[in-house]
Structure formats: C-alpha cells, structure tokens
Design an enzyme around this catalytic site. Structure first.
Site, PDB file in Angstrom:
ATOM      1  N   LYS A 182       0.841  -1.213   0.000  1.00 22.20           N
ATOM      2  CA  LYS A 182       0.000   0.000   0.000  1.00 22.20           C
ATOM      3  C   LYS A 182       0.869   1.253   0.000  1.00 22.20           C
ATOM      4  CE  LYS A 182      -1.830   1.796   4.190  1.00 22.20           C
ATOM      5  NZ  LYS A 182      -1.424   3.131   4.413  1.00 22.20           N
ATOM      6  N   ASN A 183       1.884   1.265   0.873  1.00 24.00           N
ATOM      7  CA  ASN A 183       2.658   2.493   1.041  1.00 24.00           C
ATOM      8  C   ASN A 183       3.659   2.734  -0.084  1.00 24.00           C
ATOM      9  OD1 ASN A 183       1.188   3.063   3.264  1.00 24.00           O
ATOM     10  ND2 ASN A 183       2.753   2.479   4.762  1.00 24.00           N
TER      11      ASN A 183
ATOM     12  N   ARG B 141      -4.199   9.147   3.822  1.00 23.59           N
ATOM     13  CA  ARG B 141      -2.983   9.947   3.986  1.00 23.59           C
ATOM     14  C   ARG B 141      -2.304  10.203   2.640  1.00 23.59           C
ATOM     15  NH1 ARG B 141      -1.409  13.344   7.792  1.00 23.59           N
ATOM     16  NH2 ARG B 141       0.781  13.817   7.515  1.00 23.59           N
TER      17      ARG B 141
ATOM     18  N   CYS C 200      -4.709   7.290   9.272  1.00 23.05           N
ATOM     19  CA  CYS C 200      -4.924   6.777  10.625  1.00 23.05           C
ATOM     20  C   CYS C 200      -4.803   7.891  11.659  1.00 23.05           C
ATOM     21  CB  CYS C 200      -3.894   5.689  10.936  1.00 23.05           C
ATOM     22  SG  CYS C 200      -4.252   4.145  10.096  1.00 23.05           S
TER      23      CYS C 200
ATOM     24  N   ARG D 254       0.168  14.467  13.196  1.00 25.29           N
ATOM     25  CA  ARG D 254       0.558  14.312  11.795  1.00 25.29           C
ATOM     26  C   ARG D 254       0.543  15.649  11.029  1.00 25.29           C
ATOM     27  NH1 ARG D 254      -1.650   8.606   9.510  1.00 25.29           N
ATOM     28  NH2 ARG D 254       0.324   8.736   8.397  1.00 25.29           N
ATOM     29  N   PRO D 255       1.330  16.620  11.500  1.00 25.13           N
ATOM     30  CA  PRO D 255       1.359  17.904  10.789  1.00 25.13           C
ATOM     31  C   PRO D 255       2.043  17.771   9.426  1.00 25.13           C
ATOM     32  CG  PRO D 255       3.055  17.845  12.467  1.00 25.13           C
ATOM     33  CD  PRO D 255       2.267  16.577  12.624  1.00 25.13           C
ATOM     34  N   VAL D 256       1.938  18.834   8.604  1.00 25.79           N
ATOM     35  CA  VAL D 256       2.556  18.776   7.264  1.00 25.79           C
ATOM     36  C   VAL D 256       3.567  19.916   7.088  1.00 25.79           C
ATOM     37  CG1 VAL D 256       0.637  17.542   6.182  1.00 25.79           C
ATOM     38  CG2 VAL D 256       0.602  20.041   6.228  1.00 25.79           C
ATOM     39  N   ASP D 257       4.125  20.386   8.193  1.00 23.02           N
ATOM     40  CA  ASP D 257       5.053  21.522   8.117  1.00 23.02           C
ATOM     41  C   ASP D 257       6.298  21.227   7.277  1.00 23.02           C
ATOM     42  OD1 ASP D 257       5.458  19.702  10.310  1.00 23.02           O
ATOM     43  OD2 ASP D 257       7.079  20.993  10.991  1.00 23.02           O
ATOM     44  N   LEU D 258       6.771  19.982   7.306  1.00 25.54           N
ATOM     45  CA  LEU D 258       7.990  19.676   6.546  1.00 25.54           C
ATOM     46  C   LEU D 258       7.731  19.718   5.038  1.00 25.54           C
ATOM     47  CD1 LEU D 258       9.352  16.747   8.747  1.00 25.54           C
ATOM     48  CD2 LEU D 258      10.188  19.106   8.651  1.00 25.54           C
TER      49      LEU D 258
ATOM     50  N   ASP E 230       4.520   0.623  11.953  1.00 28.66           N
ATOM     51  CA  ASP E 230       3.326  -0.027  11.401  1.00 28.66           C
ATOM     52  C   ASP E 230       3.201  -1.491  11.820  1.00 28.66           C
ATOM     53  OD1 ASP E 230       2.776   2.354  10.236  1.00 28.66           O
ATOM     54  OD2 ASP E 230       3.182   1.746   8.175  1.00 28.66           O
TER      55      ASP E 230
ATOM     56  N   VAL F   3       7.568   7.032  16.955  1.00 33.29           N
ATOM     57  CA  VAL F   3       7.280   7.746  15.695  1.00 33.29           C
ATOM     58  C   VAL F   3       5.994   8.567  15.809  1.00 33.29           C
ATOM     59  CG1 VAL F   3       6.897   7.500  13.212  1.00 33.29           C
ATOM     60  CG2 VAL F   3       8.489   5.957  14.390  1.00 33.29           C
TER      61      VAL F   3
ATOM     62  N   ARG G 187      -8.360  -0.838   4.759  1.00 32.97           N
ATOM     63  CA  ARG G 187      -7.544   0.211   4.130  1.00 32.97           C
ATOM     64  C   ARG G 187      -6.177  -0.340   3.740  1.00 32.97           C
ATOM     65  NH1 ARG G 187      -5.850   4.595   7.491  1.00 32.97           N
ATOM     66  NH2 ARG G 187      -4.706   4.935   5.583  1.00 32.97           N
TER      67      ARG G 187
HETATM   68  C1  LIG Z   1       0.806   6.381   3.294  1.00 26.20           C
HETATM   69  C2  LIG Z   1       2.069   6.131   4.017  1.00 26.20           C
HETATM   70  O1  LIG Z   1       3.104   5.945   3.404  1.00 26.20           O
HETATM   71  N1  LIG Z   1       1.995   6.067   5.346  1.00 26.20           N
HETATM   72  C3  LIG Z   1       3.161   5.743   6.106  1.00 26.20           C
HETATM   73  C4  LIG Z   1       3.994   6.996   6.287  1.00 26.20           C
HETATM   74  O2  LIG Z   1       3.152   7.969   6.895  1.00 26.20           O
HETATM   75  P1  LIG Z   1       3.642   9.475   6.951  1.00 26.20           P
HETATM   76  O3  LIG Z   1       4.405   9.797   5.738  1.00 26.20           O
HETATM   77  O4  LIG Z   1       2.472  10.285   7.284  1.00 26.20           O
HETATM   78  O5  LIG Z   1       4.602   9.413   8.207  1.00 26.20           O
HETATM   79  P2  LIG Z   1       5.822  10.358   8.513  1.00 26.20           P
HETATM   80  O6  LIG Z   1       7.093   9.616   8.309  1.00 26.20           O
HETATM   81  O7  LIG Z   1       5.643  11.640   7.771  1.00 26.20           O
HETATM   82  O8  LIG Z   1       5.609  10.659  10.047  1.00 26.20           O
HETATM   83  C5  LIG Z   1       6.584  10.375  11.016  1.00 26.20           C
HETATM   84  C6  LIG Z   1       6.577  11.459  12.079  1.00 26.20           C
HETATM   85  O9  LIG Z   1       6.933  12.705  11.489  1.00 26.20           O
HETATM   86  C7  LIG Z   1       6.033  13.720  11.889  1.00 26.20           C
HETATM   87  N2  LIG Z   1       5.928  14.741  10.806  1.00 26.20           N
HETATM   88  C8  LIG Z   1       5.724  14.346   9.536  1.00 26.20           C
HETATM   89  C9  LIG Z   1       5.606  15.281   8.531  1.00 26.20           C
HETATM   90  C10 LIG Z   1       5.697  16.648   8.857  1.00 26.20           C
HETATM   91  O10 LIG Z   1       5.597  17.539   8.006  1.00 26.20           O
HETATM   92  N3  LIG Z   1       5.900  16.991  10.153  1.00 26.20           N
HETATM   93  C11 LIG Z   1       6.023  16.073  11.146  1.00 26.20           C
HETATM   94  O11 LIG Z   1       6.217  16.435  12.307  1.00 26.20           O
HETATM   95  C12 LIG Z   1       4.731  12.945  12.089  1.00 26.20           C
HETATM   96  O12 LIG Z   1       3.825  13.655  12.891  1.00 26.20           O
HETATM   97  C13 LIG Z   1       5.215  11.663  12.717  1.00 26.20           C
HETATM   98  O13 LIG Z   1       5.355  11.843  14.100  1.00 26.20           O
HETATM   99  O14 LIG Z   1       5.112   6.696   7.106  1.00 26.20           O
HETATM  100  C14 LIG Z   1       4.778   6.274   8.438  1.00 26.20           C
HETATM  101  C15 LIG Z   1       6.070   6.102   9.207  1.00 26.20           C
HETATM  102  O15 LIG Z   1       6.798   5.044   8.713  1.00 26.20           O
HETATM  103  C16 LIG Z   1       3.943   5.000   8.374  1.00 26.20           C
HETATM  104  O16 LIG Z   1       3.497   4.720   9.678  1.00 26.20           O
HETATM  105  C17 LIG Z   1       2.749   5.192   7.466  1.00 26.20           C
HETATM  106  O17 LIG Z   1       2.139   3.938   7.249  1.00 26.20           O
HETATM  107  C1  LIG Z   2      -0.432   4.634   9.349  1.00 27.50           C
HETATM  108  C2  LIG Z   2      -0.702   3.941   8.249  1.00 27.50           C
HETATM  109  O1  LIG Z   2      -1.324   4.389   7.172  1.00 27.50           O
HETATM  110  P1  LIG Z   2      -1.626   5.906   6.746  1.00 27.50           P
HETATM  111  O2  LIG Z   2      -0.337   6.651   6.797  1.00 27.50           O
HETATM  112  O3  LIG Z   2      -2.111   5.737   5.349  1.00 27.50           O
HETATM  113  O4  LIG Z   2      -2.626   6.445   7.681  1.00 27.50           O
HETATM  114  C3  LIG Z   2      -0.316   2.529   8.113  1.00 27.50           C
HETATM  115  O5  LIG Z   2      -0.250   2.036   6.962  1.00 27.50           O
HETATM  116  O6  LIG Z   2      -0.088   1.881   9.133  1.00 27.50           O
END
Ligand SMILES: CC(=O)N[C@H]1[C@@H](OP(=O)(O)OP(=O)(O)OC[C@H]2O[C@@H](n3ccc(=O)[nH]c3=O)[C@H](O)[C@@H]2O)O[C@H](CO)[C@@H](O)[C@@H]1O
Ligand SMILES: C=C(OP(=O)(O)O)C(=O)O
Length: 601
Positions: A62-63, A132, A156, A161-165, A353, A375, A448
């Site tokens: 999926k990812n 996501r 999830c 899960r902010p998007v600042d980066l 995960d 994480v 999902r």
């Molecule tokens: C669709 C997908 O691929 N999902 C995976 C992806 O989620 P996703 O890409 O959302 O996970 P991230 O690696 O970004 O998140 C890791 C950490 O970074 C923080 N963060 C992230 C972005 C940002 O702009 N700012 C910030 O602070 C998040 O809040 C979290 O605490 O990687 C995660 C970590 O391996 C997995 O659990 C998810 O299954």
């Molecule tokens: C957290 C997960 O998915 P998503 O990032 O799509 O919410 C996951 O695959 O475990």
C-alpha cells in the site's frame, strides 16, 4: 491552471517581494476526518484459538503504491502499474487522480493512468481527506504545473501528523505556500516553476521525503534533500521516477540529490510486496504457535522483526530469495515464547506499522515486555481493546509495559472495535489466539491496508467470518410513493443488525424480519419534510451506517410503522423498532445507537 497563482498574486495581503515565511506549526495539523456515521460494518467474527498452516501470498505494498500512483502525475502519457493491492486506499487514490482529469483504468491488480487530460490542480477534497497518501499529489502537481490546491489529509488517527515539513521543503524550492479553508495552496514563486534548492528535514518523514522528491524531479536545477527517510517505499518511488526519466541519486540513504527534468514520461512498474503485511503474517504464525510459509517477501526488509521473533524463540527458515517459513509450533519452543523489548523508529529501525501487532504477540509471551512508540505520539488505541480480551498492559504516554502469559495475560473472546488500520489488525491477531469468539467492528479500517485479509486467514485454516452490510447492488429499489412513504425492497432477505444502549449496558442483536415484515413488504418511513426524505434516500442508497440517538418509550415499540411526521431520527427509530422481536427492548428504555441492513450471520 494559472488561475490559482493569479488569485493568490492579486491578494493584497500577500507581498511577493517578501520571502515566504513558514506557516505556524499549529496551523498545519490536518483536520481530523469527521466520521459521518458509526463505522460498524463490515465486522469479523473470529473463533479461536486457531492453528494456521500452509502458504500465504503477500500483496503489493500500500505504502509504495500510493506515492507511485501520485507520481504518475509527474509523467506525460500512460503509466502502467502491476501488483497494486486492491484496497480502500488505492481505490481512493485512483479517484483522486480521476478528479484531476487523469484517465484511470483499474483491472484487478493493475492500474493504468494517463495524465494527458489533467485539467485541474485541485483534487477532490473529500477523497483527499479519506486517506494519507492523497496528500502526496501536492509534489507532482506543483512540480509539473507550477501550482496545487490540496486539502489536508486523513489517514490513521495516530497522532497530530502535521505537514510543516512538506510546506517548508516546497518553500525551499521557491514555492509560495498558504493554508486556507483547510487546504494547502501552493504556487511557484517565479511564475514558471520550482527551482532546485537544498532542504534538511528536521525528521526523516516518509511522506515529506516522497512529496519533495517528486516536486524536485521537475524543478529547474539540482535539489539536495538531507535527513530524508530511508524506507523501502521511498526507494520504490525513486525507482519508478528513474524509470520514467528522472535523475534521483541516493535513495535508501539519508541524502537525495535530484537533477530536475523538464518532462518525465509514463512507464511500467510492478509494486513491491508489502513488508508490513508480510510482517503481520509472520506475527500471525507466532501468536497462533503455528508454522506458515510467506511469499513474496524481501527478507532484508523484515530483518528487524526476524531478530525479535528469533529472540522470542521462533524458528525462521528462508526457503528462497523471497520465501520465509515462520514456525512457533510447540515442541520447537513455541509454547513458551519469551517477551522482548520493542522501540519503533524510522527505517532501518523497528517499523511503527508493526507495533500494535507485535504488542498482541507479546501478550502471549512470558515475561515483561516494554514497548516504546517513538514515531507517532498517539498510537496506543489498540491497548484498551486488547485489554478487553484479557491482556494485561500498562500505558504511560507513548510507552507500554506488556505483562505476558506468566503474568496473568490470558486471552478470551470479546466484542472489540478497530479504530485504526494496524491497531485493528492487532485485534485480529489477538482474536486468533483467544479462546472463544471475538467480534471485531470497524473492519473498514483494516481493509484500508490488508487485501482480502479474511480470505487469506481462512485459507490458512482460521475460523474467520466476515459480516458485511448488504451491498447496494443487492437492493433492488427504494420506492417513494405519492404519500412520500419510502419502501426498501431487497432481492433477498436482509437482516437488521442493531446496537442498543441502556445506561452502561450495550446490547447487540440481529433481527430477521418476521414473515409479516418480510423484506419485499415495505418498511414504511414517513419523512417530516422533502429535505429529510432526500437525506434518507441518499443514506439508504449509499448503504449507510445510520447513527441516531433517540429514546424508544415502550408503547411506541408496539408500533410497526410511523404514521405521523416526526423528526428524521425518530422515524428511523420507529422503523428499526418495528423490526425488533416483540418484547426484546420493551422492558426498559433503551437507546438505539445504530443499525444497518445486512446479510444474516
Ligand atoms: C501512506 C504512508 O506511506 N503512510 C506511512 C507513512 O506515513 P507518513 O508519511 O504520514 O509518516 P511520517 O514519516 O511523515 O511521520 C513520522 C513522524 O513525522 C512527523 N511529521 C511528519 C511530517 C511533517 O511535516 N511533520 C512532522 O512532524 C509525524 O507527525 C510523525 O510523528 O510513514 C509512516 C512512518 O513510517 C507510516 O506509519 C505510514 O504507514
Ligand atoms: C499509518 C498507516 O497508514 P496511513 O499513513 O495511510 O494512515 C499505516 O499504513 O499503518
């Protein structure tokens, strides 16, 4: 396409001579998706303890599939993806692409995307908010078209899960980025396109790395991204982009050097096997003290988990480059697996995960096992549900202490609710090891990320049944007659599954309509207004999980239909009441909290 940039430029509040400032962190937290209705169906009914045997086929990841689907937007012409898992998330991603004007064709596990007709840079916000991965289109859209408007994502509920980066990375490539109305709006500052730059991520975020990589592939010049994620899914995405003509160096390390190209072309790609699904089945073998074969799986991608399982006392044998046998049968040490410590971290660390699923296993091992989730700050939602099965787990913030079998954890069946994908799967694993029957609600979370999970477990020998709401195709009509009576007709007999509450007591039941109330004979519901009638029709047509709160006084329980206009919810309550067995709820005041129409058990 240039409309957004023009609108943003004409905004008097925005001074383009000033370099874009970072948006406040608090503003960049995604909106929590608001569940419209209770998610109860589908459900799984699992009777254990199970013994598994045989081989389980692992689906595509999926990812990996989600960012690669997003990356097709970087490519002109047609991209063909094989081995795409058929999941809620991948189907939603296909709708996201289609909402932009891409031509998307899905055949089982193959998806073809042609982006030549893309006319919009704003994907459907409702679709984006469901998952996501939809948010990742931000990178390709701004990279290729110079602008993008993308709603904050769902996914999830395991942390803020902010998007600042993502935002700061795009700003480093010359984008102006704003948050308005729950959407990230971005355009290339120079009016043409992004320019290569350098950006160091504060944390190796997987999604931010993937999004910035895709954007940088089409920026003018070279981009250097450091402290990036090293996950195998990042490598899969880089491989697809390179096949499509991009220049990406360093995928799998913590630094990416990307030379921008003016155009990428469509290409073919086979999605790699899902390491998280493979890991979950390895844990299924361990928790049921069974022996199963798992393929395809790339052993180096699950090496962290293999070390833990070996330390616990499992046996693992590699049969071929992509086949593992995991055994925890009694006699080979399986009866008394030992607990161990787990701390999640970015790859090559232990995957977050798999944390909920490995916690389920630890409840069946001997000893005390500390689990630290580093994480996501809110990924312990499964603990309360595991406790309902008899697991003994203490939680403090993002850490848990699991008391194993010799400390009193004895699992036996119960009624549980999944609240997120991997947490939900940990309940499935625990249910397999539990004595008796477990009902798991909210299986849509599990769907999902796990393709045909119940079928795969069933073929391994588990006693797993799926209870689904009746698909709308089974319903042949919803008739509204002149007096605005709504009748629901079905091709076959349906059951009403309901949940009622009285004080802190919950009662779950399934009612087959009595002969006088056979489906086919109408449920009559009088709506109070055209608006309510429309609402009702829409909900029933979409096959709903209706949720409402309304006390049923016993006299009204006798009523089979609602004859006078009332509120929408009381009409539905009466309709539901008419299908409850006489007397079943009449002894006390209950609240019907939800009901659905579905198949019999
Ligand atoms: C669709 C997908 O691929 N999902 C995976 C992806 O989620 P996703 O890409 O959302 O996970 P991230 O690696 O970004 O998140 C890791 C950490 O970074 C923080 N963060 C992230 C972005 C940002 O702009 N700012 C910030 O602070 C998040 O809040 C979290 O605490 O990687 C995660 C970590 O391996 C997995 O659990 C998810 O299954
Ligand atoms: C957290 C997960 O998915 P998503 O990032 O799509 O919410 C996951 O695959 O475990």
């Amino acid at each position: 396409m240039k409309k957004l940039a023009a609108t943003l430029r004409s905004n008097k509040l925005m001074d383009l001579s000033i370099a874009p400032k970072p948006l406040p962190h608090s503003l960049l937290k995604p909106l929590k998706p608001q569940p419209e209705t209770e998610i109860a169906y589908p459900k799984l009914i699992i009777t254990g303890p199970s013994k598994l045997s045989g081989h389980v086929p692992i689906s595509g990841s999926k990812n990996s599939a989600l960012p690669i689907l997003a990356a097709t937007l970087c490519c002109s012409g047609t991209s063909i993806l094989h081995n795409v898992p058929n999941l809620f998330d991948t189907r939603t991603m296909a709708s996201v692409l289609a909402s932009l004007g891409a031509k998307v064709e899905v055949f089982d596990n193959e998806i073809m995307v042609n982006t030549d007709g893309v006319q919009s840079v704003e994907p459907n916000a409702d679709e984006i908010r469901k998952i996501r991965g939809g948010f990742f289109v931000l990178g390709p859209l701004i990279g290729r078209f110079g602008e993008a408007v993308v709603a904050l994502p769902g996914g999830c509920d395991i942390g803020a899960r902010p998007v600042d980066l993502y935002v700061r990375g795009l700003q480093a490539l010359g984008a102006v980025v704003e948050l308005r109305d729950g959407k990230v709006q971005a355009y290339a500052l120079n009016g043409r396109g992004l320019v290569g730059g350098s950006f160091q991520l504060d944390y190796p975020s997987v999604g931010a790395t993937e999004t910035l990589m895709m954007a940088a592939c089409m920026a003018d010049g070279t981009t250097v991204l450091s402290n990036v994620a090293r996950e195998p899914e990042v490598v899969d995405l880089a491989r697809f982009l390179m096949k499509s003509g991009a220049s990406v160096e360093g995928a799998g390390s913590n630094k990416l050097v990307i030379k921008g190209k003016s155009q990428l072309h469509g290409s073919k790609c086979t999605i790699a096997p899902d390491r998280i699904e493979a890991g979950t089945f390895m844990l299924a073998a361990a928790i049921t003290r069974s022996c199963i074969l798992i393929s395809p799986v790339i052993p180096s991608q699950v090496s962290c988990l293999m070390q833990k399982l070996l330390a616990a006392g499992c046996k693992i044998r590699q049969w071929s480059h992509d086949t593992l046998e995991v055994s925890a049968v009694s006699g080979s040490g399986g009866e008394n697996l030992r607990g161990f410590e787990v701390k999640t971290g970015p790859f090559p660390g232990f995957p977050t995960d798999l944390q909920p699923q490995i916690m389920a296993l630890l409840t069946t091992c001997n000893g005390l096992s500390p689990v630290e989730e580093s994480v996501f700050e809110k990924r312990m939602g499964h603990v309360n549900e595991l406790r309902k099965l008899g697991a003994k787990i203490q939680v403090c913030a993002s850490s848990a202490l699991v008391f194993g079998k010799d400390n009193g954890s004895v699992l036996s069946g119960s009624c549980l609710s999944a609240t997120d994908l991997r947490g939900g799967m940990s309940l499935v694993l625990a249910a397999l090891a539990s004595k008796g029957t477990t009902e798991i609600n909210g299986v849509s979370h599990i769907d999902r990320g796990y393709e045909n999970v119940d079928t795969k477990l069933h073929l391994l020998g588990a006693d797993v049944k799926r209870l689904t709401a009746l698909p709308s195709s089974e319903l042949n009509s919803l008739i509204v007659d002149d007096s605005k009576k709504v009748r629901l007709k079905a091709k076959k007999t349906v059951w009403f599954h309901w949940k009622a509450e009285r004080g802190n007591q919950t009662s779950l039941g399934s009612t087959k309509p009595e002969s006088s109330r056979q489906v086919g004979s109408p449920i009559k519901i009088t709506a109070a207004s055209d608006h309510e009638l429309n609402q009702l029709q829409q909900k029933l047509c979409a096959f709903p999980h209706l949720k409402f709160h309304c006390l049923i006084p016993p006299p009204i329980l006798e009523a089979a239909t609602c004859s006078s206009p009332g509120s929408f919810s009381s009409c539905l309550t009466l309709a539901a009441a008419s299908f409850l067995p006489p007397g079943s709820l009449s002894k006390a005041l209950y609240t019907i909290v939800s009901w659905t129409v579905g198949n019999g058990i």
